[in-house]
Design a protein around this motif. Structure first.
Motif, PDB file in Angstrom:
ATOM      1  N   PHE A 105      49.286  -1.657 -10.913  1.00  0.00           N
ATOM      2  CA  PHE A 105      49.066  -0.206 -10.914  1.00  0.00           C
ATOM      3  C   PHE A 105      47.730   0.100 -11.589  1.00  0.00           C
ATOM      4  O   PHE A 105      46.723  -0.516 -11.246  1.00  0.00           O
ATOM      5  N   GLN A 106      47.671   1.007 -12.561  1.00  0.00           N
ATOM      6  CA  GLN A 106      46.413   1.326 -13.211  1.00  0.00           C
ATOM      7  C   GLN A 106      46.661   2.160 -14.455  1.00  0.00           C
ATOM      8  O   GLN A 106      47.765   2.658 -14.685  1.00  0.00           O
ATOM      9  N   SER A 107      45.628   2.300 -15.258  1.00  0.00           N
ATOM     10  CA  SER A 107      45.572   3.314 -16.306  1.00  0.00           C
ATOM     11  C   SER A 107      44.307   4.118 -16.062  1.00  0.00           C
ATOM     12  O   SER A 107      43.198   3.591 -16.216  1.00  0.00           O
ATOM     13  N   PRO A 108      44.429   5.393 -15.657  1.00  0.00           N
ATOM     14  CA  PRO A 108      43.238   6.167 -15.312  1.00  0.00           C
ATOM     15  C   PRO A 108      42.322   6.445 -16.499  1.00  0.00           C
ATOM     16  O   PRO A 108      41.186   6.889 -16.304  1.00  0.00           O
ATOM     17  N   THR A 109      42.788   6.183 -17.715  1.00  0.00           N
ATOM     18  CA  THR A 109      41.978   6.477 -18.904  1.00  0.00           C
ATOM     19  C   THR A 109      41.441   5.218 -19.578  1.00  0.00           C
ATOM     20  O   THR A 109      40.952   5.281 -20.701  1.00  0.00           O
ATOM     21  N   ILE A 110      41.496   4.076 -18.894  1.00  0.00           N
ATOM     22  CA  ILE A 110      41.188   2.823 -19.587  1.00  0.00           C
ATOM     23  C   ILE A 110      39.759   2.779 -20.120  1.00  0.00           C
ATOM     24  O   ILE A 110      39.533   2.320 -21.250  1.00  0.00           O
ATOM     25  N   GLN A 111      38.779   3.241 -19.362  1.00  0.00           N
ATOM     26  CA  GLN A 111      37.410   3.187 -19.881  1.00  0.00           C
ATOM     27  C   GLN A 111      37.239   4.138 -21.066  1.00  0.00           C
ATOM     28  O   GLN A 111      36.628   3.780 -22.076  1.00  0.00           O
ATOM     29  N   PHE A 117      38.357   3.123 -28.705  1.00  0.00           N
ATOM     30  CA  PHE A 117      38.716   1.944 -29.492  1.00  0.00           C
ATOM     31  C   PHE A 117      37.468   1.329 -30.128  1.00  0.00           C
ATOM     32  O   PHE A 117      37.452   1.020 -31.336  1.00  0.00           O
ATOM     33  N   ASP A 118      36.416   1.185 -29.334  1.00  0.00           N
ATOM     34  CA  ASP A 118      35.179   0.589 -29.846  1.00  0.00           C
ATOM     35  C   ASP A 118      34.524   1.471 -30.903  1.00  0.00           C
ATOM     36  O   ASP A 118      34.032   0.979 -31.933  1.00  0.00           O
ATOM     37  N   ALA A 125      30.037  -1.502 -27.428  1.00  0.00           N
ATOM     38  CA  ALA A 125      30.542  -0.843 -26.224  1.00  0.00           C
ATOM     39  C   ALA A 125      30.635  -1.841 -25.078  1.00  0.00           C
ATOM     40  O   ALA A 125      29.873  -2.817 -25.010  1.00  0.00           O
ATOM     41  N   ALA A 126      31.570  -1.602 -24.187  1.00  0.00           N
ATOM     42  CA  ALA A 126      31.755  -2.474 -23.028  1.00  0.00           C
ATOM     43  C   ALA A 126      32.217  -1.650 -21.847  1.00  0.00           C
ATOM     44  O   ALA A 126      32.835  -0.594 -22.000  1.00  0.00           O
ATOM     45  N   THR A 127      31.923  -2.143 -20.656  1.00  0.00           N
ATOM     46  CA  THR A 127      32.345  -1.494 -19.422  1.00  0.00           C
ATOM     47  C   THR A 127      33.387  -2.363 -18.735  1.00  0.00           C
ATOM     48  O   THR A 127      33.195  -3.573 -18.593  1.00  0.00           O
ATOM     49  N   VAL A 128      34.485  -1.746 -18.336  1.00  0.00           N
ATOM     50  CA  VAL A 128      35.538  -2.463 -17.611  1.00  0.00           C
ATOM     51  C   VAL A 128      35.219  -2.448 -16.123  1.00  0.00           C
ATOM     52  O   VAL A 128      35.104  -1.376 -15.515  1.00  0.00           O
ATOM     53  N   ASN A 129      35.066  -3.621 -15.549  1.00  0.00           N
ATOM     54  CA  ASN A 129      34.869  -3.743 -14.110  1.00  0.00           C
ATOM     55  C   ASN A 129      36.233  -3.801 -13.451  1.00  0.00           C
ATOM     56  O   ASN A 129      36.971  -4.772 -13.619  1.00  0.00           O
ATOM     57  N   ILE A 130      36.609  -2.752 -12.729  1.00  0.00           N
ATOM     58  CA  ILE A 130      37.940  -2.662 -12.132  1.00  0.00           C
ATOM     59  C   ILE A 130      37.891  -3.104 -10.674  1.00  0.00           C
ATOM     60  O   ILE A 130      37.077  -2.605  -9.880  1.00  0.00           O
ATOM     61  N   VAL A 131      38.761  -4.037 -10.322  1.00  0.00           N
ATOM     62  CA  VAL A 131      38.862  -4.554  -8.961  1.00  0.00           C
ATOM     63  C   VAL A 131      40.293  -4.353  -8.492  1.00  0.00           C
ATOM     64  O   VAL A 131      41.239  -4.803  -9.150  1.00  0.00           O
ATOM     65  N   VAL A 332      49.469  -4.537 -33.345  1.00  0.00           N
ATOM     66  CA  VAL A 332      48.036  -4.228 -33.311  1.00  0.00           C
ATOM     67  C   VAL A 332      47.822  -2.814 -32.778  1.00  0.00           C
ATOM     68  O   VAL A 332      48.608  -2.308 -31.969  1.00  0.00           O
ATOM     69  N   LEU A 333      46.751  -2.197 -33.228  1.00  0.00           N
ATOM     70  CA  LEU A 333      46.435  -0.822 -32.856  1.00  0.00           C
ATOM     71  C   LEU A 333      45.610  -0.772 -31.569  1.00  0.00           C
ATOM     72  O   LEU A 333      44.695  -1.578 -31.373  1.00  0.00           O
ATOM     73  N   ALA A 334      45.937   0.183 -30.707  1.00  0.00           N
ATOM     74  CA  ALA A 334      45.186   0.366 -29.467  1.00  0.00           C
ATOM     75  C   ALA A 334      45.160   1.843 -29.104  1.00  0.00           C
ATOM     76  O   ALA A 334      46.154   2.556 -29.308  1.00  0.00           O
ATOM     77  N   ALA A 335      44.036   2.289 -28.577  1.00  0.00           N
ATOM     78  CA  ALA A 335      43.883   3.675 -28.120  1.00  0.00           C
ATOM     79  C   ALA A 335      44.420   3.784 -26.701  1.00  0.00           C
ATOM     80  O   ALA A 335      44.048   2.999 -25.830  1.00  0.00           O
ATOM     81  N   TRP A 336      45.285   4.796 -26.466  1.00  0.00           N
ATOM     82  CA  TRP A 336      45.928   4.931 -25.158  1.00  0.00           C
ATOM     83  C   TRP A 336      46.166   6.405 -24.856  1.00  0.00           C
ATOM     84  O   TRP A 336      46.946   7.070 -25.509  1.00  0.00           O
TER      85      TRP A 336
END
Length: 449
Positions: A105-111, A117-118, A125-131, A332-336
């Motif tokens: 599926f997906q998370s529309p807010t992942i980037q 988080f960063d 900073a990093a960019t998620v390449n979604i395929v 562990v902590l994660a932004a979601w």
């Protein structure tokens, strides 16, 4: 310090021995896949990341979350985990390497969430390449299954990045969590050689996997191994049990794909470390019966004993191979932001699904040091464990606790599945143990201590 003479006496044979073991395993004829059992087969892979709201943090202020200071129910940020496992002492960031994360599926807010988080934890900073090779499924906030996978995506991406902040991130999304769709997405990643290491934070009882899917998956993993791609998978979150094929109860089972010998299965521990500095104190087997949760582990009914485990005299393929912090009360902590509970919230996550992406990060660090792919990991780590002084220098050997499971079925009846105790050396609860990254990563990277 690793004994240098031990290495010098064996360094000349290390390369060919690893190649030989890998070749034997890829070519091995494994037993036929066991028939499905435990109810009518549901051909879908499950994730069930354990999470609790931790609150919000202002990126302009060094963040402190209430769970970091509680006497019980602790949580950790990247700095604490990196310090606890010695990652902060590794002279590498994963630069030039690519981590592939397979999810559904997906998370529309992942980037957006990765950016937050960063910023919060002062990571690059990093960019998620979604395929999405078979198409991106529209996100349905009312579908609990999709929301669960969105949480998994969040955990996987952010914590792979926390361990290897210089590595590229490629997120490969299956259109659903049906076995065939997961297989298709992973096959695309392998066929197109998308990265150096593949993390799979999901699984299901071996008995519930269609034999044709299992065999196709193993062929795909053999192809990936021959390309030098490292394969990782979480060992499960119900101790020695897995949900039955109809989802109504629990059965004793090892988790696929972690049980495939070409995959490094990652089990779980409860980490005790300083909540601010991350100074390592101890670990025990992850088993939190109050959450009906614990580290997956046991013996395969599909695969015989692989070459790299022959000296352990096991009845069949044993999992996990390694372990990592998985506790809910040491999460562990994660932004979601796609949880449905609010924008820019941080959550405390637990489960063995936290370990697979972090081990993928360690592999990326080692690949940077090696200037090449690490490749098939299992024969390497088991060979390193053969000499006690070397093993002690590279791993935290977890020797307390067990992964017995207690829970309830759909009818509210109690279910109990006897597990396995943690012992010295490898065991079917925590494998070889957790990494001392400051020594293990350089060794996997070809750097003698």
């Amino acid at each position: 310090m690793v004994n240098r003479s031990w290495w010098q006496g064996r360094s000349a044979t290390l390369t060919w021995l690893l190649a030989l073991v890998a070749g034997l395993l890829v070519a091995a004829a494994y037993p036929a896949v066991a028939a499905s059992s435990g109810g009518s087969k549901t051909p879908s892979i499950a994730v069930a990341p354990h999470y609790k709201v931790a609150g919000k943090a202002d990126p302009a202020v060094p963040p402190t979350f209430s769970c970091q200071t509680q006497p019980s129910g602790r949580c950790f940020g990247p700095a604490q985990i990196r310090a606890a496992y010695g990652i902060d002492k590794v002279n590498a960031t994963g630069a030039g390497r690519t981590i592939v994360i397979v999810d559904a599926f997906q998370s529309p807010t992942i980037q957006h969430d990765l950016d937050l988080f960063d910023q919060t934890f002062e990571l690059p900073a990093a960019t998620v390449n979604i395929v999405a090779p078979d198409g991106l499924t529209p996100f349905d906030q009312n579908d609990g299954n999709q929301v669960g996978w969105a949480g998994e995506i969040t955990l996987d991406v952010e914590w792979a990045h926390a361990v290897a902040p210089g590595a590229k991130l490629t997120l490969v999304l299956a259109k659903s969590n049906d076995d065939a769709d997961i297989l298709s997405a992973t096959q695309f990643a392998v066929d197109h050689n998308l990265g150096d290491v593949i993390s799979q934070s999901f699984g299901e009882a071996e008995q519930c996997v269609d034999p044709a899917i299992e065999q196709a998956q193993h062929r795909m993993f053999a192809k990936a191994t021959l390309k030098g791609i490292t394969l990782l998978a979480s060992s499960g979150d119900q101790g020695a049990a897995q949900p039955s094929c109809d989802g109504s109860t629990f059965i004793k089972a090892a988790s696929s794909p972690a049980s495939d010998p070409l995959v490094t299965g990652v089990g779980g521990t409860l980490l005790d470390a300083d909540h601010l500095t991350g100074v390592y104190h101890s670990e025990t087997t992850w088993n939190e019966p109050q959450f009906e949760a614990g580290t997956g582990g046991g013996f395969s009914v599909v695969y015989g004993t692989p070459v790299f485990q022959k000296n352990l005299h096991l009845p069949s393929r044993g999992v996990p191979d390694v372990a990592y912090n998985a506790g809910i009360n040491s999460g562990v902590l994660a932004a979601w932001s796609s949880s449905g509970l609010g924008q820019d919230l941080f959550f405390r996550f637990g489960g063995t699904s936290a370990g697979s992406p972090q081990w993928a990060g360690l592999v990326a660090l080692a690949a940077q040091l090696r200037h090449a792919r690490v490749g098939y990991l299992n024969p390497q780590v088991y060979l390193l464990s053969r000499a006690k002084p070397v093993y002690a220098a590279l791993f935290h050997d977890i020797t307390t606790g067990d992964n017995s499971f207690t829970g309830t079925d759909d009818a509210g009846n109690p279910v109990s599945v006897a597990g396995f105790p943690a012992t010295r050396g490898w065991d079917p609860a925590t494998g070889l143990g957790t990494p001392k990254a400051n020594t293990l990563v350089p060794v996997l990277g070809g750097k003698l201590p």
